[in-house]
Enzyme design. Structure first.
Site, short mmCIF file in Angstrom:
data_model
loop_
_atom_site.label_atom_id
_atom_site.label_comp_id
_atom_site.label_asym_id
_atom_site.label_seq_id
_atom_site.Cartn_x
_atom_site.Cartn_y
_atom_site.Cartn_z
N ARG A 107 0.87 -1.19 0.00
CA ARG A 107 0.00 0.00 0.00
C ARG A 107 0.89 1.23 0.00
O ARG A 107 1.78 1.35 0.84
CB ARG A 107 -0.91 0.05 1.22
CG ARG A 107 -1.52 1.45 1.40
CD ARG A 107 -2.54 1.57 2.49
NE ARG A 107 -3.76 0.89 2.11
CZ ARG A 107 -4.94 1.12 2.69
NH1 ARG A 107 -5.04 2.01 3.66
NH2 ARG A 107 -6.01 0.46 2.31
N HIS A 134 -7.59 0.71 -6.08
CA HIS A 134 -7.78 -0.03 -4.82
C HIS A 134 -8.55 -1.32 -5.14
O HIS A 134 -9.70 -1.48 -4.74
CB HIS A 134 -8.55 0.85 -3.82
CG HIS A 134 -8.51 0.36 -2.41
ND1 HIS A 134 -7.70 -0.68 -2.00
CD2 HIS A 134 -9.19 0.77 -1.30
CE1 HIS A 134 -7.88 -0.89 -0.70
NE2 HIS A 134 -8.78 -0.03 -0.26
N ASP A 229 -16.91 7.97 -0.80
CA ASP A 229 -15.58 7.82 -0.21
C ASP A 229 -15.17 9.21 0.30
O ASP A 229 -15.82 10.22 -0.03
CB ASP A 229 -14.62 7.32 -1.31
CG ASP A 229 -13.20 7.08 -0.82
OD1 ASP A 229 -12.98 7.01 0.40
OD2 ASP A 229 -12.30 6.97 -1.69
N CYS A 270 -16.24 2.60 1.45
CA CYS A 270 -15.06 1.75 1.69
C CYS A 270 -14.50 1.94 3.09
O CYS A 270 -13.82 1.06 3.60
CB CYS A 270 -13.99 2.03 0.63
SG CYS A 270 -13.54 3.76 0.50
N ARG A 298 -13.87 -7.35 3.44
CA ARG A 298 -12.48 -7.12 3.03
C ARG A 298 -11.63 -8.34 3.38
O ARG A 298 -10.76 -8.76 2.62
CB ARG A 298 -11.88 -5.90 3.75
CG ARG A 298 -12.51 -4.55 3.44
CD ARG A 298 -12.43 -4.15 2.00
NE ARG A 298 -11.09 -4.28 1.44
CZ ARG A 298 -10.04 -3.49 1.72
NH1 ARG A 298 -10.16 -2.47 2.54
NH2 ARG A 298 -8.87 -3.70 1.15
N1 NVA Z 1 -9.70 7.19 -1.48
C1 NVA Z 1 -9.31 6.77 -0.15
C2 NVA Z 1 -9.61 5.31 0.04
C3 NVA Z 1 -9.35 4.81 1.44
C4 NVA Z 1 -9.63 3.35 1.58
C5 NVA Z 1 -7.83 7.06 0.07
O1 NVA Z 1 -7.03 6.78 -0.83
O2 NVA Z 1 -7.48 7.56 1.13
N1 CP Z 2 -11.11 0.55 3.01
C1 CP Z 2 -9.82 0.50 3.36
O1 CP Z 2 -8.92 0.26 2.56
O2 CP Z 2 -9.61 0.70 4.69
P1 CP Z 2 -8.19 0.89 5.37
O3 CP Z 2 -7.60 2.18 4.86
O4 CP Z 2 -8.47 0.93 6.86
O5 CP Z 2 -7.31 -0.28 5.01
#
Ligand code: NVA
Ligand code: CP
Length: 314
Positions: A107, A134, A229, A270, A298
């Site tokens: 990530r 994602h 989101d 999400c 998830r």
């Molecule tokens: N668009 C958000 C998704 C978090 C799961 C981010 O990248 O922070």
């Molecule tokens: N939805 C999601 O990816 O959550 P986290 O950022 O907590 O992993």
């Protein structure tokens, strides 16, 4: 049955509709088994690295628990712990980790980094979120929709908010591939890249679904799912004032839900959610059961990705 052994999971663009649906069904099966107290051994003897350059609750815990449930071992590596991209090149880190681990989750910021890790490590690499995509989240969203509606094909899902973020991009790819009619409802300055819309248009043509990008709130009419989101993704915190100004008319609230004209519309997020911004606290609480099913899913879907790409399936 799809054979995904040895494959990386970097973007849904790389997967056929059948492969995506196979992962969703495998996750449903693993979920049903876990509810009965049955876990597997398909990752026995496997060690996986979890690289996190950004924070995470759901994704990190899903990889950790999913791996442990299947008899494997997961090692968490934050960017403060390792040299990735600072003192050591991504290529070299990838080659080291590939010698020690059987799979790698990443990530972070750049999609290019997760692609390099896959290219140089020689083991399956899983995208746990980049600025662009994602993909594991979409599998959880699809499992949740299947649980709610029994099917995916023909549903209408409207993503409301930052229409050019990782969630909007990945939902558009996934929905177009599996035949969900997809709408992005966002101000024009936050629309996705034309090139990606065109690519997804071709997927949608193949699956018999549609893609619509619009600024008009009435586009939620007939929606089976409204998805939102955060307005500022991780790394974009300095854009808060600008986004609030742009996106306040696109908050998911009772008035927007009423415009669907349906009582059966589900709300998806999400998570994490910023209540009072992209969604009201009231609306969130009304739909909390499904949103937390989605969060739980998830784990089952990430487990399915690991089992399918790395596990010893009987
Ligand atoms: N668009 C958000 C998704 C978090 C799961 C981010 O990248 O922070
Ligand atoms: N939805 C999601 O990816 O959550 P986290 O950022 O907590 O992993």
């Amino acid at each position: 049955m799809a054979n995904l052994k040895g494959r990386s999971f970097l973007t849904l663009k790389d997967f056929t509709p059948e492969e995506i649906l196979y992962l969703v069904d495998l996750a449903a099966d693993l979920k049903a088994k876990k509810k009965k107290g049955i876990t597997g051994n398909s990752l026995k003897g496997k060690n996986i690295a979890l690289i996190f350059e950004k924070p995470s609750t759901r994704t990190r815990c899903s990889f950790t628990i999913g791996c442990a449930d299947e008899g494997g071992y997961a090692e968490y590596l934050s960017s403060d712990d390792i040299q990735l991209g600072h003192k050591e090149s991504i290529e070299d880190t990838a080659r080291v980790l590939g010698r020690m681990f059987d799979g790698i989750e990443y990530r972070g910021f750049k999609q290019e980094t997760v692609e390099k890790l896959a290219k140089y490590s020689g083991v399956p690499v899983w995208n746990g979120l980049t600025d662009e995509y994602h993909p594991t989240q979409i599998l959880a969203d699809f499992l949740t929709l299947k649980e709610q509606f029994g099917t995916l094909k023909g549903l209408k899902l409207v993503f409301v908010g930052d229409g050019r973020n990782n969630m909007a991009n990945s939902l558009m790819i996934g929905c177009a591939k599996v035949g969900v009619n997809f709408v992005i409802l966002a101000p024009k300055s936050l629309w996705p890249q034309e090139e990606l819309v065109e690519l997804c248009g071709a997927y949608a043509k193949e699956s018999g679904s549609t893609i619509e990008i619009t600024e008009e709130l009435d586009a939620v009419k007939g929606a089976d799912a409204i998805y939102t989101d955060v307005w500022c993704s991780m790394g974009e915190e300095d854009k808060a004032a600008e986004r609030i100004a742009l996106l306040t008319p696109y908050q998911v609230n009772d008035a927007l839900m009423a415009k669907t004209g349906k009582d059966s519309t589900v709300f998806l997020h999400c998570l994490p959610a910023v209540k009072g911004k992209e969604v009201t606290a009231e609306l969130f609480e009304k739909h909390a059961d499904v949103v937390f099913d989605e969060a739980e899913n998830r784990m089952h879907t990430i487990k399915a990705v690991m089992v399918a790409t790395l596990g010893n399936l009987e």
